[in-house]
Write a protein that holds these residues in place. Sequence first.
Motif, PDB file in Angstrom:
ATOM      1  N   THR A 156      53.001  12.274  27.028  1.00  8.82           N
ATOM      2  CA  THR A 156      53.073  11.316  25.927  1.00  8.82           C
ATOM      3  C   THR A 156      54.512  10.850  25.722  1.00  8.82           C
ATOM      4  O   THR A 156      55.454  11.560  26.068  1.00  8.82           O
ATOM      5  CB  THR A 156      52.554  11.990  24.631  1.00  8.82           C
ATOM      6  OG1 THR A 156      51.248  12.484  24.877  1.00  8.82           O
ATOM      7  CG2 THR A 156      52.537  11.043  23.448  1.00  8.82           C
ATOM      8  N   PHE A 170      38.565   7.125  15.490  1.00 10.75           N
ATOM      9  CA  PHE A 170      38.871   8.544  15.729  1.00 10.75           C
ATOM     10  C   PHE A 170      38.000   9.405  14.823  1.00 10.75           C
ATOM     11  O   PHE A 170      37.751   9.024  13.684  1.00 10.75           O
ATOM     12  CB  PHE A 170      40.329   8.871  15.345  1.00 10.75           C
ATOM     13  CG  PHE A 170      41.383   8.329  16.268  1.00 10.75           C
ATOM     14  CD1 PHE A 170      41.079   7.472  17.301  1.00 10.75           C
ATOM     15  CD2 PHE A 170      42.708   8.705  16.090  1.00 10.75           C
ATOM     16  CE1 PHE A 170      42.059   6.969  18.140  1.00 10.75           C
ATOM     17  CE2 PHE A 170      43.710   8.211  16.921  1.00 10.75           C
ATOM     18  CZ  PHE A 170      43.379   7.340  17.942  1.00 10.75           C
ATOM     19  N   PRO A 171      37.599  10.611  15.295  1.00 11.04           N
ATOM     20  CA  PRO A 171      37.068  11.593  14.348  1.00 11.04           C
ATOM     21  C   PRO A 171      38.227  12.098  13.483  1.00 11.04           C
ATOM     22  O   PRO A 171      39.365  12.186  13.966  1.00 11.04           O
ATOM     23  CB  PRO A 171      36.524  12.699  15.254  1.00 11.04           C
ATOM     24  CG  PRO A 171      37.238  12.536  16.562  1.00 11.04           C
ATOM     25  CD  PRO A 171      37.631  11.090  16.675  1.00 11.04           C
ATOM     26  N   ALA A 188      45.832  15.526  16.599  1.00 12.28           N
ATOM     27  CA  ALA A 188      46.486  14.913  17.758  1.00 12.28           C
ATOM     28  C   ALA A 188      47.649  14.021  17.330  1.00 12.28           C
ATOM     29  O   ALA A 188      48.763  14.139  17.851  1.00 12.28           O
ATOM     30  CB  ALA A 188      45.463  14.105  18.574  1.00 12.28           C
ATOM     31  N   MET A 189      47.410  13.139  16.361  1.00 13.10           N
ATOM     32  CA  MET A 189      48.475  12.247  15.895  1.00 13.10           C
ATOM     33  C   MET A 189      49.617  13.055  15.302  1.00 13.10           C
ATOM     34  O   MET A 189      50.794  12.768  15.550  1.00 13.10           O
ATOM     35  CB  MET A 189      47.933  11.267  14.842  1.00 13.10           C
ATOM     36  CG  MET A 189      47.095  10.139  15.399  1.00 13.10           C
ATOM     37  SD  MET A 189      48.036   9.014  16.448  1.00 13.10           S
ATOM     38  CE  MET A 189      48.889   8.029  15.212  1.00 13.10           C
ATOM     39  N   PHE A 247      51.716  14.946  18.155  1.00 15.97           N
ATOM     40  CA  PHE A 247      52.599  14.065  18.938  1.00 15.97           C
ATOM     41  C   PHE A 247      53.742  13.529  18.077  1.00 15.97           C
ATOM     42  O   PHE A 247      54.901  13.495  18.511  1.00 15.97           O
ATOM     43  CB  PHE A 247      51.800  12.900  19.537  1.00 15.97           C
ATOM     44  CG  PHE A 247      50.781  13.329  20.564  1.00 15.97           C
ATOM     45  CD1 PHE A 247      51.086  14.349  21.464  1.00 15.97           C
ATOM     46  CD2 PHE A 247      49.542  12.725  20.635  1.00 15.97           C
ATOM     47  CE1 PHE A 247      50.159  14.757  22.418  1.00 15.97           C
ATOM     48  CE2 PHE A 247      48.603  13.128  21.584  1.00 15.97           C
ATOM     49  CZ  PHE A 247      48.911  14.150  22.475  1.00 15.97           C
ATOM     50  N   SER A 265      47.856   8.211  23.338  1.00 10.19           N
ATOM     51  CA  SER A 265      47.612   9.551  23.853  1.00 10.19           C
ATOM     52  C   SER A 265      46.594  10.287  22.980  1.00 10.19           C
ATOM     53  O   SER A 265      45.710  10.981  23.491  1.00 10.19           O
ATOM     54  CB  SER A 265      48.942  10.311  23.905  1.00 10.19           C
ATOM     55  OG  SER A 265      48.879  11.363  24.815  1.00 10.19           O
ATOM     56  N   ALA A 266      46.725  10.106  21.657  1.00 10.64           N
ATOM     57  CA  ALA A 266      45.760  10.719  20.727  1.00 10.64           C
ATOM     58  C   ALA A 266      44.374  10.143  20.974  1.00 10.64           C
ATOM     59  O   ALA A 266      43.380  10.880  21.002  1.00 10.64           O
ATOM     60  CB  ALA A 266      46.203  10.486  19.286  1.00 10.64           C
ATOM     61  N   ALA A 267      44.307   8.819  21.199  1.00  7.17           N
ATOM     62  CA  ALA A 267      43.021   8.164  21.435  1.00  7.17           C
ATOM     63  C   ALA A 267      42.350   8.732  22.689  1.00  7.17           C
ATOM     64  O   ALA A 267      41.177   9.080  22.673  1.00  7.17           O
ATOM     65  CB  ALA A 267      43.214   6.653  21.574  1.00  7.17           C
ATOM     66  N   LYS A 277      42.711  11.543  23.964  1.00  6.49           N
ATOM     67  CA  LYS A 277      42.331  12.924  23.730  1.00  6.49           C
ATOM     68  C   LYS A 277      41.085  13.037  22.860  1.00  6.49           C
ATOM     69  O   LYS A 277      40.173  13.803  23.181  1.00  6.49           O
ATOM     70  CB  LYS A 277      43.506  13.631  23.035  1.00  6.49           C
ATOM     71  CG  LYS A 277      43.623  15.085  23.364  1.00  6.49           C
ATOM     72  CD  LYS A 277      44.913  15.620  22.796  1.00  6.49           C
ATOM     73  CE  LYS A 277      44.972  17.115  22.979  1.00  6.49           C
ATOM     74  NZ  LYS A 277      46.292  17.641  22.691  1.00  6.49           N
ATOM     75  N   VAL A 278      41.044  12.287  21.758  1.00  5.48           N
ATOM     76  CA  VAL A 278      39.960  12.510  20.796  1.00  5.48           C
ATOM     77  C   VAL A 278      38.728  11.634  21.026  1.00  5.48           C
ATOM     78  O   VAL A 278      37.646  11.968  20.539  1.00  5.48           O
ATOM     79  CB  VAL A 278      40.437  12.350  19.321  1.00  5.48           C
ATOM     80  CG1 VAL A 278      41.526  13.361  19.008  1.00  5.48           C
ATOM     81  CG2 VAL A 278      40.900  10.938  19.018  1.00  5.48           C
ATOM     82  N   ILE A 279      38.863  10.510  21.738  1.00  6.47           N
ATOM     83  CA  ILE A 279      37.663   9.694  21.966  1.00  6.47           C
ATOM     84  C   ILE A 279      37.282   9.630  23.443  1.00  6.47           C
ATOM     85  O   ILE A 279      36.307   9.000  23.816  1.00  6.47           O
ATOM     86  CB  ILE A 279      37.794   8.257  21.389  1.00  6.47           C
ATOM     87  CG1 ILE A 279      38.893   7.476  22.100  1.00  6.47           C
ATOM     88  CG2 ILE A 279      38.029   8.296  19.892  1.00  6.47           C
ATOM     89  CD1 ILE A 279      39.021   6.042  21.613  1.00  6.47           C
TER      90      ILE A 279
END
Lengths: 218, 98
Positions: A64, A165-166, A173-174, A177, B36-38, B40-42
Amino acid sequence: MHIPDSFMPLSQALIYWAIALPFIFMSLRWARRDMDDMKIPILAALSAGIFAIQALNIPIGMGTSGHMVGAALVAIIFGSPFAGVLVLTLVLLVQGIVFADGGITVMGANILNMGVISGSIGYYGFVALRKRNIDIKVAAFIGAWLGLFISSIATAIEMSLAGTFPLVPGIVAMGTFHFVIGIIGEGLITAIAIGAIAKARPDLVDDKAVESSKEATL
Amino acid sequence: MSNPNMKLLYVVLALAILISVLAPFLASSDPDGLESAAEKVIGEERFAELEETEAAIDSPMPDYAIEGKGKLGEIIAICLGTIGILAISFGLGKIIKS
């Protein structure tokens, strides 16, 4: 954390525009009241500097990268979070329209997250720490880091409301990072910039809020 | 120029141009925090789908690049943005005060 258009339904994107517009309006009012021929070059310099540094993605591991937002730096130098809103609005407009970085319909959300939230938390965090006589660079580091971190959590919540997003995995996650991006990309660069400006041009780092409260306690 | 802040403008502009020229070589091409979060989570598939969805408008220099111009195009794109935003904010300041 520039949200692209496809991450949010139009109906919700418009709501964030409605929230962001009053802040944009107030930032223009701030400029009309506070801007003068002396300060215009500083505004232009910071806008250009922040656009350039936002093009520099720094690797943070975990596959990332991230870059500075800069609203906190601008707000600290001008002594008003509205300065950060104004500069980020201009930067996001150019990025969205010319470079497809961040969406057009979701620009209100991006202005809210990066301009309003990260800049305000960064600025008020900085002022609160300065009032406790914390070193100017340390205060800038912590304020800017916190501003970026909180705005990433806000973005995760918006992404959850948008159905993209869930909620909990999104926040984790957000948050993970941007905890790191906030240290390297936001906190460190803001602290270095504030330190350099405070040394070269101490008149420019607007510590008025801090100074007046100190005088009051004497 | 009697305004001492013009000197600051030149110093910061020089730094900004330096960053603009170096960014195409130094910037990480890893996805940013949100992307990166996207992923990972979706999941990568759904993320790729969202990524490919057309933007609301066509941008002249998407992703800070000029089609077919490689690294030089990227340098030009970012430099144009840096100088453009400088002119816009300088102009806005002047208009607001007049």
